[in-house]
Write an enzyme that holds these catalytic residues in place. Structure first.
Site, PDB file in Angstrom:
ATOM      1  N   LYS A 237       0.723  -1.378  -0.070  1.00  0.00           N
ATOM      2  CA  LYS A 237      -0.077   0.053   0.128  1.00  0.00           C
ATOM      3  C   LYS A 237       1.046   1.318  -0.126  1.00  0.00           C
ATOM      4  CE  LYS A 237      -3.758  -1.760   3.040  1.00  0.00           C
ATOM      5  NZ  LYS A 237      -4.943  -1.909   2.094  1.00  0.00           N
ATOM      6  N   ARG A 311      -9.806 -11.753   2.796  1.00  0.00           N
ATOM      7  CA  ARG A 311     -10.931 -12.969   2.335  1.00  0.00           C
ATOM      8  C   ARG A 311     -10.043 -14.150   2.364  1.00  0.00           C
ATOM      9  NH1 ARG A 311     -11.544  -9.960  -3.299  1.00  0.00           N
ATOM     10  NH2 ARG A 311     -11.567  -8.136  -1.888  1.00  0.00           N
TER      11      ARG A 311
END
Length: 458
Positions: A237, A311
């Site tokens: 990020k 996830r």
């Protein structure tokens, strides 16, 4: 019961009137005296969250006005605790909002995160309105404060081991069974994706597992994303996107808070809480874009982006949750920016293909003023997760419907549960409102608590 509430009827308690925007003239007409004159002088118009102290003409306090604005904020009473002098207060006249919500809002206004700065303080007290259960309101407030505290704590003090310790504290307080599977034991016990996501961090990944209640009772299983910090992994990020990543365990914080409420209420359910607790970090052994990971379910998963790690850890935990064929599985996760793009920070989407459950959730959200919105498990988008070398890719290769495709990915790992719902929450308040300061926020848990109580009884 929180010590900000008193249940005795105290004639000495100072009255607090709740006034809508534009209704101050009507209030003044029915309340003659120095206070009414002061309202006219002050320019108070009943704006939401504005508090006006009314003098009694001899240096004392005759009463208080709280602005309701248009009346749309059920918890506007959260503005009162910080604005009032110490003392006892009672809601007077027509309060225009539900009494229980008014009391809960008042409790919310006493929250402060003081771990690193500031000191605990004394608060004014509120006489509970007629018919309000102070224990129930306090239960909701304590759980909200727990979730906020966990999310607000920086990752340096809320890593996987710290999150496990917080969960252990909740379990011990309620007499729940508790265990943790840690590090290489995750591979031995077949949780390969939890291990893969967390193996690059200095603090080992782990699966937190809590059980409570009669074995024969209806089974309710909560699964919370516990990514204690998310660098994005090798798909790193930018720094601006990392600033709030301490909140990436917001799903875990919310399911712990919900579990605390359910156990404190002594509901006759068989409760299980599963939290994969990891840090998505960068080192020589980090999982890579293009890797193919095995999963607990046996599905092979191609990694399209290491910044979509939540996830993956949820998938292994959901497989274990599903193995017991529970009556209800709820997962909560700070999963996608796409959900925020679609619905903003205050309205978390939920996904379920159970129509009855969806209707109950919508009704509970309204009843508890705990907003949420149903989004579709749109099956045609399932093809966007196809992989040429594995059973599935965990992300699509396009920019669209990111929250929907994440939910579709997770749906693959739940087959046996009677009902299943996935929440893609933000877990953060970006702007202050009465009783809701900027910072970590519990989302969806009061509505879920209401639903579970109605479904399975107190």
């Amino acid at each position: 019961m929180l010590d900000i509430f008193i249940s005795r009827k105290d004639a000495a308690a100072t009255p607090v009137w709740l006034v809508r925007t534009g209704d101050t003239g009507n209030w003044c007409e029915t309340h003659a005296g120095p206070g009414a004159a002061w309202v006219a002088t002050s320019g108070f118009k009943g704006e939401a969250g504005k508090v006006l102290l009314l003098p009694d003409g001899s240096g004392g306090l005759a009463g208080v006005l709280l602005g309701l604005g248009d009346g749309s904020d059920a918890f506007v009473t959260g503005a009162l605790p910080a604005a009032l002098p110490l003392g006892d207060y009672r809601l007077a006249g027509d309060i225009h909002i539900e009494a229980e919500k008014a009391a809960f809002g008042f409790a919310l206004g006493t929250y402060r995160f003081t771990r690193y700065s500031g000191n605990p303080r004394d608060w004014p007290r509120l006489v509970l309105p007629d018919g309000v259960d102070g224990e129930e309101v306090s239960r909701l407030a304590r759980a909200t404060f727990l979730a906020r505290d966990l999310i607000n704590t920086p990752a340096g003090d809320m890593g996987p081991a710290d999150l496990a310790a917080a969960a252990a504290h909740v379990a011990e307080a309620q007499g729940a069974e508790f265990k943790v599977i840690e590090g290489e034991a995750l591979l031995a016990e077949n949780y390969p994706m939890i291990h893969a996501v967390g193996r690059a961090a200095a603090i080992a990944p782990r699966l937190i597992d809590m059980r409570w209640g009669r074995a024969e009772a209806p089974k309710v299983t909560l699964v919370g994303k516990g990514v204690c910090f998310d660098t994005g992994g090798l798909d790193l990020k930018p720094s601006s996107a990392m600033l709030l990543m301490k909140k990436d365990m917001g799903g875990a914080a919310c399911v712990l808070a919900l579990a605390q409420m359910l156990m404190e209420a002594r509901l006759d359910i068989r409760l299980r809480v599963l939290i994969p607790a990891v840090e998505n970090s960068v080192s020589g052994n980090a999982f890579r874009p293009g890797d193919v990971l095995p999963s607990r379910k046996g599905i092979t998963v191609e990694i399209g982006n290491t910044d979509a790690e939540g996830r993956l850890v949820l998938a292994d935990a959901l497989t274990e949750a599903d193995s017991e064929v529970p009556d209800l599985i709820i997962d909560m996760a700070t999963l996608t920016g796409a959900a925020r793009t679609a619905l903003g920070p205050d309205l978390p989407p939920f996904y379920t293909d159970d129509e009855a459950l969806a209707g109950e959730l919508a009704a509970s959200a309204v009843a508890m003023a705990d907003p949420m919105w149903r989004m579709p498990l749109w099956k045609p988008y399932d093809s966007w997760l196809e992989s040429k070398i594995a059973d599935v890719n965990h992300v699509s290769d396009g920019p669209f419907a990111g929250s929907v495709t994440a939910a579709l990915f997770l749906r693959r790992f739940v087959e046996k549960a009677r009902s299943y719902v996935h929440f893609d929450i933000y877990g953060w308040a970006p702007k202050p409102r009465p009783g809701r300061p900027v910072g970590g926020e519990a989302q969806g848990i009061r509505a879920l608590y209401h639903l579970i109580r109605r479904r399975y009884g107190a």
